[in-house]
Write a protein that holds these residues in place. Structure first.
Motif, short mmCIF file in Angstrom:
data_model
loop_
_atom_site.label_atom_id
_atom_site.label_comp_id
_atom_site.label_asym_id
_atom_site.label_seq_id
_atom_site.Cartn_x
_atom_site.Cartn_y
_atom_site.Cartn_z
N GLY A 1 -36.58 -25.81 14.85
CA GLY A 1 -35.49 -26.49 14.18
C GLY A 1 -35.55 -26.32 12.67
O GLY A 1 -34.51 -26.06 12.02
N ASP A 2 -36.74 -26.44 12.09
CA ASP A 2 -36.89 -26.25 10.64
C ASP A 2 -36.56 -24.81 10.25
O ASP A 2 -35.91 -24.57 9.22
N HIS A 3 -37.01 -23.87 11.06
CA HIS A 3 -36.75 -22.46 10.79
C HIS A 3 -35.26 -22.16 10.84
O HIS A 3 -34.72 -21.46 9.97
N GLN A 4 -34.57 -22.69 11.84
CA GLN A 4 -33.14 -22.44 11.97
C GLN A 4 -32.34 -23.06 10.83
O GLN A 4 -31.41 -22.45 10.31
N ARG A 5 -32.72 -24.28 10.44
CA ARG A 5 -32.01 -24.93 9.34
C ARG A 5 -32.15 -24.14 8.04
O ARG A 5 -31.22 -24.04 7.25
N PHE A 6 -33.34 -23.58 7.82
CA PHE A 6 -33.57 -22.82 6.59
C PHE A 6 -32.84 -21.49 6.62
O PHE A 6 -32.20 -21.08 5.65
N MET A 7 -32.91 -20.80 7.75
CA MET A 7 -32.47 -19.41 7.79
C MET A 7 -30.98 -19.24 8.09
O MET A 7 -30.37 -18.25 7.69
N PHE A 8 -30.37 -20.20 8.78
CA PHE A 8 -29.01 -20.00 9.28
C PHE A 8 -28.02 -19.66 8.15
O PHE A 8 -27.26 -18.69 8.25
N LYS A 9 -28.02 -20.44 7.09
CA LYS A 9 -27.02 -20.22 6.03
C LYS A 9 -27.20 -18.87 5.37
O LYS A 9 -26.22 -18.18 5.05
N TRP A 10 -28.47 -18.48 5.14
CA TRP A 10 -28.70 -17.20 4.48
C TRP A 10 -28.32 -16.04 5.40
O TRP A 10 -27.75 -15.03 4.94
N ALA A 11 -28.63 -16.16 6.68
CA ALA A 11 -28.27 -15.12 7.64
C ALA A 11 -26.75 -15.02 7.78
O ALA A 11 -26.19 -13.91 7.80
N PHE A 12 -26.08 -16.16 7.85
CA PHE A 12 -24.62 -16.14 7.99
C PHE A 12 -23.96 -15.53 6.75
O PHE A 12 -23.04 -14.71 6.86
N LEU A 13 -24.44 -15.90 5.56
CA LEU A 13 -23.87 -15.35 4.33
C LEU A 13 -24.13 -13.85 4.22
O LEU A 13 -23.30 -13.11 3.70
N THR A 14 -25.29 -13.39 4.73
CA THR A 14 -25.58 -11.95 4.72
C THR A 14 -24.55 -11.20 5.55
O THR A 14 -23.98 -10.19 5.12
N THR A 15 -24.30 -11.69 6.76
CA THR A 15 -23.29 -11.08 7.62
C THR A 15 -21.91 -11.15 6.99
O THR A 15 -21.13 -10.19 7.04
N LEU A 16 -21.60 -12.28 6.37
CA LEU A 16 -20.27 -12.46 5.76
C LEU A 16 -20.04 -11.46 4.64
O LEU A 16 -18.97 -10.83 4.56
N TRP A 17 -21.03 -11.27 3.76
CA TRP A 17 -20.87 -10.32 2.66
C TRP A 17 -20.71 -8.90 3.19
O TRP A 17 -19.88 -8.12 2.69
N MET A 18 -21.49 -8.53 4.19
CA MET A 18 -21.37 -7.20 4.77
C MET A 18 -20.01 -7.01 5.43
O MET A 18 -19.39 -5.94 5.34
N ALA A 19 -19.53 -8.06 6.12
CA ALA A 19 -18.24 -7.97 6.79
C ALA A 19 -17.10 -7.82 5.78
O ALA A 19 -16.18 -7.01 5.99
N LEU A 20 -17.16 -8.58 4.71
CA LEU A 20 -16.11 -8.49 3.69
C LEU A 20 -16.09 -7.11 3.03
O LEU A 20 -15.02 -6.55 2.76
N PHE A 21 -17.27 -6.56 2.78
CA PHE A 21 -17.33 -5.22 2.18
C PHE A 21 -16.80 -4.18 3.16
O PHE A 21 -16.08 -3.24 2.76
N ALA A 22 -17.14 -4.33 4.43
CA ALA A 22 -16.63 -3.40 5.45
C ALA A 22 -15.11 -3.50 5.55
O ALA A 22 -14.42 -2.50 5.78
N LEU A 23 -14.60 -4.70 5.37
CA LEU A 23 -13.15 -4.91 5.39
C LEU A 23 -12.48 -4.24 4.18
O LEU A 23 -11.47 -3.55 4.31
N LEU A 24 -13.07 -4.43 3.01
CA LEU A 24 -12.49 -3.87 1.77
C LEU A 24 -12.53 -2.34 1.76
O LEU A 24 -11.66 -1.70 1.17
N THR A 25 -13.54 -1.78 2.38
CA THR A 25 -13.68 -0.31 2.40
C THR A 25 -12.97 0.32 3.59
O THR A 25 -13.05 1.55 3.76
N GLY A 26 -12.32 -0.48 4.40
CA GLY A 26 -11.54 0.05 5.51
C GLY A 26 -12.30 0.36 6.78
O GLY A 26 -11.75 0.93 7.73
#
Length: 431
Positions: A401-426
């Motif tokens: 539980g402690d591990h998930q609480r710490f890591m979830f936001k950073w992991a989600f934001l990592t995916t989000l930034w990559m997804a947005l860049f993939a969207l912008l580059t087509g």
């Protein structure tokens, strides 16, 4: 209805462990049994549980003997000279340690194996974190983030599954995502810098004069084998090379390595039994979680709940989201690691999503690319559906539980930034 019970099982399980209302072992066993019975299943649940246990048994054996092996090496003092040199290089600066941890994890994960990455990195760095008073949650989280990003590589499990499910070369999925991975890497460097800076503010930069005997009890000093440092290092290197090259099955590798480590360092039979007993307190809880996880996945798979959840998830996608399906999948991919194991997603859910996307004129490969940005890549080190997660938290000695609480936001934001860049580059469609 079966899908509903599946989602309730996952939701109640996650709530129970994150809120710490139940221990992980109790939640893994009790919750799927209760919902399985409510869903109308009876004694056949026993067969499903046994199948799940059979599935995780090799991982459990590997993990148990890996803990024994690295425990012996630690007691023999193999990590002491390495730790001393690392401490001298980082000069007790937590910021440098965290950034170095990220880079170490990414290099170690070049083979695509989460288990080997965690077995290499965590035992090597845990003494350093403890010596500096740094958080083990940070260690587990940063290692997980680095390994998760590298799991997108074409020889990694998710990308390979995505390619085989759609009948395309994994390289075709991966190559267009390289710029997005670069963005993810830069983001993780920033995350490591940010977290390392906070650790530096919390404990300060320390001037450490490392001594082999510093903080060691007399019993611990008696177990040291400084003259065997080179043989122990060679044995460890050979073990990890065998593991990465897969010359032998992983459980066999660590069984043999542990036996050789005992014979080299502690030839006396009484000392050998003492070493086993010393590691038991750390080994038993981790193995218990592994086999409990087998019951959890066995019930969800055997009862058909996972398959039903996959179908229900596809049905929830409204038609107006057709052209935007790739970016929607990308954003949801990391959280979906908490719900679907890689086989269920890539062979059950993703092909249906890809087929649906093609009906709206979107290439199916974009769904594969969107999926690997998070589903069991960045998301695998915090998913309760993978044994690697329990290996990670077991070696780092932190709560799930402690591990998930710490890591979830950073992991989600990592995916989000990559997804947005993939969207912008087509690379991905979204508007």
């Amino acid at each position: 209805m079966l899908a509903l019970f599946g989602f309730l099982t996952i939701a109640v399980f996650l709530y129970s462990i994150v809120s710490k209302r139940l221990s992980v072992i109790v939640a893994l066993v009790l919750i799927p049994i209760v919902f399985g019975i409510i869903a109308g299943f009876g004694l056949e649940l026993g067969e499903h549980m046994l199948e799940g246990i059979h599935l995780v048994a090799p991982t459990g054996v590997m993990l148990g003997f890996a803990i024994l092996f690295f425990g012996v090496m630690n007691n023999a003092g193999m990590f002491d000279p390495i730790l001393a040199r690392i401490l001298k290089a980082v000069k007790g600066d937590p910021l440098k340690v965290v950034v170095g941890t990220l880079l170490f994890a990414m290099v170690a994960h070049l083979d695509g194996s989460g288990a080997s990455t965690f077995l290499i990195v965590i035992p090597a760095l845990l003494p350093l974190y403890d010596r500096l008073g740094m958080s083990r949650i940070v260690l587990a989280g940063i290692v997980g983030l680095g390994a998760g990003l590298m799991n997108i590589m074409p020889w990694g499990g998710p990308t390979a599954r995505a390619g085989s499910a759609l009948g395309i070369d994994p390289g075709e999925i991966f190559i267009p995502l390289l710029p997005s991975m670069a963005v993810g890497f830069l983001w993780l460097l920033f995350v490591a810098y940010w977290i390392g800076k906070k650790e530096r503010q919390r404990i300060g930069v320390q001037s450490i004069e490392y001594s082999m005997s510093s903080g060691q009890t007399e019993e611990q000093m008696n177990m040291k084998r400084p003259k065997l440092f080179i043989p122990n290092l060679l044995l460890t290197a050979l073990t990890l090379t065998t593991l990465v090259m897969q010359w032998l099955p992983l459980p066999v590798v660590f069984i043999i390595a542990f036996v050789l480590a005992l014979l080299m360092n502690y030839p006396n039979p009484k000392e050998q039994m003492q070493q086993i007993q010393l590691q038991a307190s750390g080994m038993v809880p981790v193995l218990s979680i592994i086999f409990a996880a087998g019951i959890f996945t066995g019930i969800l798979t055997g009862t058909g709940m996972i398959e039903a959840m996959a179908v229900a998830l596809v049905d929830l996608v409204p038609e107006q989201l057709g052209r935007s399906l790739p970016i929607v999948v990308a954003v949801a991919s990391m959280p979906l690691s908490l719900v679907f194991n890689p086989d269920a997603y890539y062979y059950g859910v993703m092909p249906i999503l890809a087929q649906s996307a093609e009906m709206y004129g979107v290439p199916g490969i974009e769904i594969a690319q969107a999926s690997v940005l998070g589903q069991m890549t960045v998301g695998f080190p915090l998913s309760p559906l993978t044994a690697s997660t329990f290996l990670l938290i077991g070696l780092a000695q932190v709560e799930l539980g402690d591990h998930q609480r710490f890591m979830f936001k950073w992991a989600f934001l990592t995916t989000l930034w990559m997804a947005l860049f993939a969207l912008l580059t087509g690379v991905l469609s979204g508007w």
